[in-house]
Write a protein that holds these residues in place. Structure first.
Motif, PDB file in Angstrom:
ATOM      1  N   LEU B 372       0.860  -1.190   0.000  1.00  0.00           N
ATOM      2  CA  LEU B 372       0.000   0.000   0.000  1.00  0.00           C
ATOM      3  C   LEU B 372       0.889   1.229   0.000  1.00  0.00           C
ATOM      4  N   THR B 373       0.781   2.042  -1.024  1.00  0.00           N
ATOM      5  CA  THR B 373       1.607   3.246  -1.039  1.00  0.00           C
ATOM      6  C   THR B 373       0.709   4.471  -1.168  1.00  0.00           C
ATOM      7  N   GLY B 379      -5.107   7.315   3.445  1.00  0.00           N
ATOM      8  CA  GLY B 379      -6.019   6.265   3.877  1.00  0.00           C
ATOM      9  C   GLY B 379      -5.398   4.901   4.045  1.00  0.00           C
ATOM     10  N   LYS B 380      -4.065   4.843   4.071  1.00  0.00           N
ATOM     11  CA  LYS B 380      -3.428   3.523   4.199  1.00  0.00           C
ATOM     12  C   LYS B 380      -3.770   2.905   5.546  1.00  0.00           C
ATOM     13  N   SER B 381      -3.603   3.707   6.616  1.00  0.00           N
ATOM     14  CA  SER B 381      -3.905   3.158   7.940  1.00  0.00           C
ATOM     15  C   SER B 381      -5.375   2.808   8.062  1.00  0.00           C
ATOM     16  N   THR B 382      -6.217   3.633   7.422  1.00  0.00           N
ATOM     17  CA  THR B 382      -7.656   3.378   7.476  1.00  0.00           C
ATOM     18  C   THR B 382      -7.973   2.028   6.843  1.00  0.00           C
ATOM     19  N   LEU B 493       5.124 -15.775  17.227  1.00  0.00           N
ATOM     20  CA  LEU B 493       4.511 -16.558  18.291  1.00  0.00           C
ATOM     21  C   LEU B 493       3.026 -16.741  18.038  1.00  0.00           C
ATOM     22  N   LYS B 494       2.437 -15.742  17.433  1.00  0.00           N
ATOM     23  CA  LYS B 494       0.987 -15.780  17.282  1.00  0.00           C
ATOM     24  C   LYS B 494       0.562 -16.719  16.159  1.00  0.00           C
ATOM     25  N   LYS B 495       1.426 -16.937  15.206  1.00  0.00           N
ATOM     26  CA  LYS B 495       1.121 -17.867  14.123  1.00  0.00           C
ATOM     27  C   LYS B 495      -0.189 -17.534  13.452  1.00  0.00           C
ATOM     28  N   SER B 496      -0.291 -16.326  12.929  1.00  0.00           N
ATOM     29  CA  SER B 496      -1.540 -15.963  12.283  1.00  0.00           C
ATOM     30  C   SER B 496      -1.396 -16.113  10.770  1.00  0.00           C
ATOM     31  N   SER B 497      -2.530 -16.148  10.075  1.00  0.00           N
ATOM     32  CA  SER B 497      -2.503 -16.346   8.636  1.00  0.00           C
ATOM     33  C   SER B 497      -2.397 -15.032   7.883  1.00  0.00           C
ATOM     34  N   VAL B 498      -2.811 -13.953   8.516  1.00  0.00           N
ATOM     35  CA  VAL B 498      -2.785 -12.653   7.844  1.00  0.00           C
ATOM     36  C   VAL B 498      -1.820 -11.741   8.597  1.00  0.00           C
ATOM     37  N   ILE B 499      -0.997 -11.044   7.847  1.00  0.00           N
ATOM     38  CA  ILE B 499      -0.074 -10.115   8.501  1.00  0.00           C
ATOM     39  C   ILE B 499      -0.237  -8.722   7.891  1.00  0.00           C
ATOM     40  N   LEU B 500      -0.467  -7.742   8.757  1.00  0.00           N
ATOM     41  CA  LEU B 500      -0.595  -6.365   8.296  1.00  0.00           C
ATOM     42  C   LEU B 500       0.560  -5.560   8.881  1.00  0.00           C
ATOM     43  N   MET B 501       1.114  -4.674   8.056  1.00  0.00           N
ATOM     44  CA  MET B 501       2.208  -3.847   8.572  1.00  0.00           C
ATOM     45  C   MET B 501       1.984  -2.396   8.177  1.00  0.00           C
ATOM     46  N   ASP B 502       2.075  -1.524   9.144  1.00  0.00           N
ATOM     47  CA  ASP B 502       1.876  -0.102   8.898  1.00  0.00           C
ATOM     48  C   ASP B 502       3.191   0.640   9.091  1.00  0.00           C
ATOM     49  N   ILE B 530      -0.394  -7.539   3.864  1.00  0.00           N
ATOM     50  CA  ILE B 530      -0.574  -6.175   3.365  1.00  0.00           C
ATOM     51  C   ILE B 530       0.440  -5.282   4.090  1.00  0.00           C
ATOM     52  N   ILE B 531       1.222  -4.553   3.293  1.00  0.00           N
ATOM     53  CA  ILE B 531       2.216  -3.668   3.899  1.00  0.00           C
ATOM     54  C   ILE B 531       1.974  -2.236   3.419  1.00  0.00           C
ATOM     55  N   ALA B 532       1.799  -1.330   4.373  1.00  0.00           N
ATOM     56  CA  ALA B 532       1.682   0.089   4.028  1.00  0.00           C
ATOM     57  C   ALA B 532       3.049   0.706   4.245  1.00  0.00           C
ATOM     58  N   THR B 533       3.604   1.333   3.216  1.00  0.00           N
ATOM     59  CA  THR B 533       4.955   1.847   3.405  1.00  0.00           C
ATOM     60  C   THR B 533       5.310   2.931   2.404  1.00  0.00           C
TER      61      THR B 533
END
Lengths: 545, 563
Positions: B372-373, B379-382, B493-502, B530-533
């Protein structure tokens, strides 16, 4: 104790008013005694058939009314004047030390607490000193008054009274003083956990930690409440003991009046005596609470008067005007915050007119201390620093700081208008100069587009502006002073990547005649820099780039 | 503004009613105290009358009863004080729980409107400031009028003349209070804004003191401060002058009662001297302070009332605890791997602010990365918060594995997603506790593999106490890079399937950024990301889709960068 003396000394100019307040309080109390005494005398007299005028009674009533009003008025007026002086003194004291802390951000919470501490010192005068002094004045009066009836009674009653107004409050004060730090710590722990919850709302949701965080919060609350309960129990005990002593005093006087011991024939006198003694005891039965307050106030006084200055610090001084030439030269510079660990050792450093130098190094006190040395806030252990050939310690402090501008991420934006943020209280600066400074900082278009322009409110910590805009405002403020040298201490820290690049572009566009010392921890934005130095092991080493 | 006032009143009323039982208990005790006070005055009066009579008949027994009741009152006061305090603590604790529930229910979006320090202050300082309100003001506000009139009635029954005088004085009391009280209120309202502005200015100047000193303006600021502090004093005195008149009017009423009673009783006694008469007169005099004591207590607590309104103002701005019926029905769970679909999603924070996201659509499969750029505020964080489920789309749907996000249980959604922001939460605790925050029941092996994957092992070896080192506020200071590694360890540790990065590397220098991205690569394998950067470093990710957001305008740039 020393802190109280410091505060008393600060209040010396207002000695007259403070004393007047105490005198008013004493007189007001005196009229209370007269009132009650007269009530006793008249009723007793009437009961045994002696009639008399009520002039004294009425007079006492009116006197009490008026004197109480003036007591309240004068004590508060004197106090506020004294508190004003205290605030200004505190401000000056803090000013000296805060410049030293430019590398570290002082916690806002700590500051609020200090301001609250100053506020709580109003208890010192009104709730502690005034009642205590009046109580102490009452003791000899009590003795003399009772002695007319019986010396024995005088001794007993005065002894009980002194226990009540000196002994018990003292105990209460000592206890409150000891408990103070515990309560403060427990409350801080509760606040920290609340802050963690507030800042970590996202994490709390994601890690489903809401219940866990709630449990921890209430554990901390219980710890605080336990400490509070302890304190309340102690206070209740002290108050009960004081009340008990008071009742005993009244009881003994009653028994005396009844002729049970130490006989005295005059009934009217005995009844008057009883009324007066009872009034005195009732008036000061609450003094233990003042003792408790004293314990807390003592801590507040200590925090406020705590020595914040440290060794080697220069207080603002006058001196000659800053020279026109502005080459900055440091020779044989040796300095450190701790005696055994110098940050610089025999360092040589030159910033020629119009030169731009970058100073690299890990975050820490080293690089920022250079700033305090160059701006004449601290004195090096050894070595000299000269500006345009004149030693920095000879130049007037304010003139020096006009010549050398400072900008960092800690540059504070005040909850005020753009104009006042730029001026910082300086008078006689035309709007045109303000716009020029804004142009150089590339903020002028933004301000022109605002509905209120220069009079637009900036918000707490500059919240109405974005990070980049706020930094530019701070830059414009520095440029307004028309400094010849700029010290930029991590000027783009805290901004996002894009804004950083834009800000660096603005910095690069600055007047080439301005010398720049750029303190940074990364190798970006060095386009206009002529050479880079690194602070390592107490030495400045050149870095190729 | 009127609506706000109604809300405030309602909030205060609600708090009062929750505290009702305790208040009535305290009022009852207070009343008992007043009754005992009358009895005490009676026995004292009789004892003194004996002295006047010179007969001394029954003197000692009167004295005994007088003292006994004094002691009884002492005991009652102790019980009262402790009970009031305990009830106050209970009320505050209950209020704190309520506010916390509201905060959690409002969720992370609360931080967009309210500063975190304000929230913490509400939870701690505001609630604690209500100590006087619950423990003293509420009971005394109920007690003072009935108690006062009880004493008047008792006195009247005993001694008509005196009772009448006391009654008239007590009637004057509310009249004076009203007259001066209104004047005080008006004066303080006029000054209040100026007062609070001056206070805030002092604090603000203190905060920016380094800036002032470095600009060479500290002496001028000190002068300006002296002037404004003096102005503060003058304004405060203006308000206090009137407030003191209010206190003086209470004094006046009491003195009228006392002097009036003494004069009339003395005159009467001269004509009809008798023991009973003397006792009655003395009783009247002793009972006057008892009549005014509850009112005195009430006046002393009046400051506490203001605290309640202040707290109400902040508490009312928090949204009520959500009981969204749609959410209640959301029960389905998501299972790995996860495909996220945005179907013509629109979002706006409020009608005035306009649509932040316009018609955003994309599909993201497992093992795919979406970059996400766009500029700040686009609105990336949104968008990320929509995926997290903290906010709901204004228009359009979001699907997880084909299921509408509105039908998915929030807990399940939270379990599936890991989030790395710019400033991960560090609380005061050991490093181990901070990492295990993600999943407290994780095993030692899982913890160590997370440490290894996040490349934290080197860091741990450098810390003074290893994993047991205390970090967070007041603890060991970690660098930006180290904190991000901690967040990565949590995500492992959480082993989740979706990773979001802001913008996870926004505050890091290039070197550290590259190291962090290296640490991230294995974490992202096989996940939906999804990575916002802003950073170009992330372009190195192959197989990345990109979505560029602009202010109120979305350009759907779905480029597939081939490996």
């Amino acid at each position: 104790m020393k802190s109280l003396l410091t505060i008393m000394a600060l209040w010396r100019p207002h000695k007259g008013r403070l004393l007047l307040g105490v005198i008013m309080a004493a007189l007001a109390f005196g009229s209370s005694l007269l009132l009650m005494g007269q009530a006793g005398t008249r009723l007793a007299g009437a009961a045994i058939g002696i009639g008399a005028g009520f002039y004294l009674l009425r007079f006492a009533g009116v006197a009490r009314l008026i004197l109480r009003y003036f007591e309240r008025y004068m004590t508060h007026d004197a106090l506020f004047r004294a508190l004003t002086d205290l605030r200004v003194w505190f401000f000056r004291k803090l000013a000296h030390s805060s410049a030293l802390g430019i590398g570290r951000k002082r916690s806002g919470d700590l500051l609020s607490r200090l301001v609250a501490d100053i506020q709580s010192l109003d208890n010192l005068y009104i709730r502690i000193i005034v009642p205590l002094v009046v109580a102490l004045l009452s003791a000899p009066f009590l003795f003399v008054f009772c002695a007319k009836g019986s010396i024995g009674l005088a001794f007993i009653v005065t002894f009980l009274f002194c226990l009540m107004v000196i002994g018990v409050p003292l105990l209460a004060g000592v206890y409150a003083y000891r408990m103070g730090p515990h309560l403060l710590k427990a409350r801080s722990a509760l606040y920290s956990q609340s802050l963690d919850i507030a800042t970590g709302l996202r994490e709390a949701r994601l890690f489903q930690a809401e219940q866990r965080m709630t449990d921890v919060l209430f554990l901390k609350e219980q710890a605080l409440y336990k400490a509070q309960r302890h304190e309340v129990v102690q206070m209740t005990v002290c108050q009960t003991v004081a009340a008990f002593l008071s009742r005993c005093g009244v009881l003994l006087t009653l028994l005396f009046a009844g002729g049970v011991y130490f006989h005295h024939p005059d009934i009217v006198h005995n009844l008057t005596l009883f009324f007066v003694v009872m009034t005195i005891f009732d008036q000061f039965v609450d003094l233990p609470r003042a003792g408790f307050l004293a314990g807390e106030v003592l801590h507040a006084a200590q925090r406020v008067t705590e020595p914040l200055t440290s060794e080697g610090q220069i207080i603002d001084h006058g001196g000659c005007a800053a020279p026109v030439a502005y080459e900055l030269v440091a020779e044989h510079l040796t300095f450190g915050w701790q005696k055994e660990r110098p940050l610089f050792e025999d360092v040589r450093f030159t910033l020629k007119e119009g030169e731009r130098i970058a100073l690299l190094g890990a975050s820490g006190n080293g690089k920022s201390s250079l700033t305090t040395l160059l701006m004449g806030i601290t004195k090096p252990w050894e070595g000299t620093i000269t500006l345009g050939g004149v030693s920095v310690s000879d130049i007037d402090s304010n003139a020096l700081r006009q010549k050398i501008g400072w900008l960092s991420q800690s540059s504070h934006l005040f909850d005020d208008t753009i104009r006042n943020n730029l001026l910082l209280g300086e008078k006689g600066v035309s709007d045109q100069k303000l716009w020029e400074a804004l142009e150089k900082a590339q903020l002028a278009d933004f301000v022109r587009a605002l509905p209120d322009g220069l009079d637009c409110w900036v918000g707490e910590n500059g919240s109405a502006l974005s990070g980049g805009q706020g930094r530019r405002l701070a830059l414009a403020r520095v440029l307004l002073r028309e400094a010849s040298i700029l010290i930029l201490d991590e000027p783009t820290e805290g901004l996002d990547r894009e804004t950083q690049e834009e800000f660096i572009r603005t910095l690069n566009k600055l007047d080439a005649r301005i010398s720049v010392l750029l303190i940074t921890h990364r190798m970006t934005g060095l386009e206009k820099v002529s050479h880079v130095l690194r602070l390592e092991d107490g030495n400045l080493k050149p870095v190729p780039f | 503004m009127v609506a706000d006032k109604k809300k405030l009143k309602f909030w205060v009323k609600e708090q009062n009613s929750l505290h009702k039982k305790a208040v009535y208990g305290l009022v009852f005790q207070g009343f008992l105290n007043v009754i005992l006070g009358c009895a005490q005055a009676w026995f004292l009066a009789r004892a003194l009358a004996c002295i006047l009579d010179s007969s001394m008949k029954g003197f000692l027994s009167f004295v005994f009863w007088f003292f006994a009741i004094c002691l009884l009152r002492l005991g009652l006061n102790v019980v009262q004080d402790l009970m009031a305090f305990s009830a106050g603590q209970k009320a505050r604790s209950r209020l704190r729980r309520q506010i916390l529930a509201q905060i959690f229910s409002a969720g992370p979006s609360l931080l967009r409107t309210t500063h975190s320090a304000r929230i913490a202050a509400l939870l701690v300082d505001n609630v604690e400031s209500l100590e006087g309100y619950f423990a003293r003001w509420l009971p005394s506000s109920v007690l003072w009028a009935p108690a006062q009139w009880f004493v008047v009635v008792v006195l009247y029954w005993q001694n008509h003349r005196a009772g009448l005088i006391l009654g008239i004085s007590c009637l004057l009391l509310p009249v004076f209070q009203a007259v001066f009280g209104i004047a005080t209120g008006r004066a303080s309202r006029k000054q209040f804004l100026a007062l609070s502005r001056l206070q805030r200015r002092f604090l603000d100047r203190l905060r920016g003191l380094a800036t002032i000193v470095m600009a060479g303006r500290s002496e001028d600021e000190a002068q300006a401060l002296a002037e404004s502090a003096d102005e503060l004093r003058q304004r405060t005195m203006k308000v206090l002058r009137i407030a003191f008149l209010t206190s003086a009017s209470t004094d006046l009423v009491m003195i009228i009662a006392l002097v009036g009673i003494v004069i009339t009783e003395s005159r009467y006694l001269l004509h009809t001297g008798s023991v009973e008469q003397a006792a009655s007169a003395l009783f009247a005099v002793f009972v006057v302070p008892e009549a005014f004591a509850p009112f005195r207590a009430f006046s002393a607590a009046y400051q506490d009332r203001a605290r309640a309104t202040e707290t109400a103002e902040v508490a009312v701005s928090l949204p009520a605890v959500e009981t969204d019926p749609a959410q209640k029905m959301a029960v389905s769970e998501i299972s790995a791997p996860v495909t996220i679909t945005f179907d013509h999603v629109w979002y706006r924070w409020s009608a005035e602010r306009g649509w932040v996201l316009n018609d955003v659509s994309f599909t993201l499969s497992p093992d795919e990365i979406l970059l996400l750029t766009g500029p700040s505020g686009a609105g990336k964080s949104t968008l990320l918060e929509l995926v997290l489920g903290f906010i709901k789309p204004g228009k359009g749907q979001i699907y997880f594995n084909g299921q509408d996000s509105m039908t998915i249980a929030p807990a399940s959604l939270a379990q599936t997603i890991s989030y790395l922001g710019q400033k991960p939460l560090l609380f005061y605790g050991t490093l181990k506790e901070n990492i295990l925050f993600a999943r407290p029941d994780a095993s030692e092996e899982e913890l160590h593999s997370a440490l290894k994957a996040a490349q934290l092992e080197v860091v741990v070896s450098q810390l003074p106490n290893g994993l047991e080192t205390l970090i967070g506020e007041g603890g060991f200071g970690l660098s930006g890079g180290q904190i991000q590694r901690l967040a990565i360890a949590r995500a492992y540790l959480k082993k989740s399937s979706v990773i979001l990065m802001d913008e996870p590397t926004a505050h890091l220098d290039r070197e550290t950024e590259q190291e962090i991205i290296l640490a991230l690569k294995p974490l992202l394998k096989g996940k939906t990301v999804i990575i916002a950067t802003h950073s170009e470093e992330f372009d190195l990710f192959d197989k990345a889709k990109s979505l560029h957001l602009l202010h109120s305008n979305v350009s759907n740039d779905k480029e597939e960068i081939s490996a």
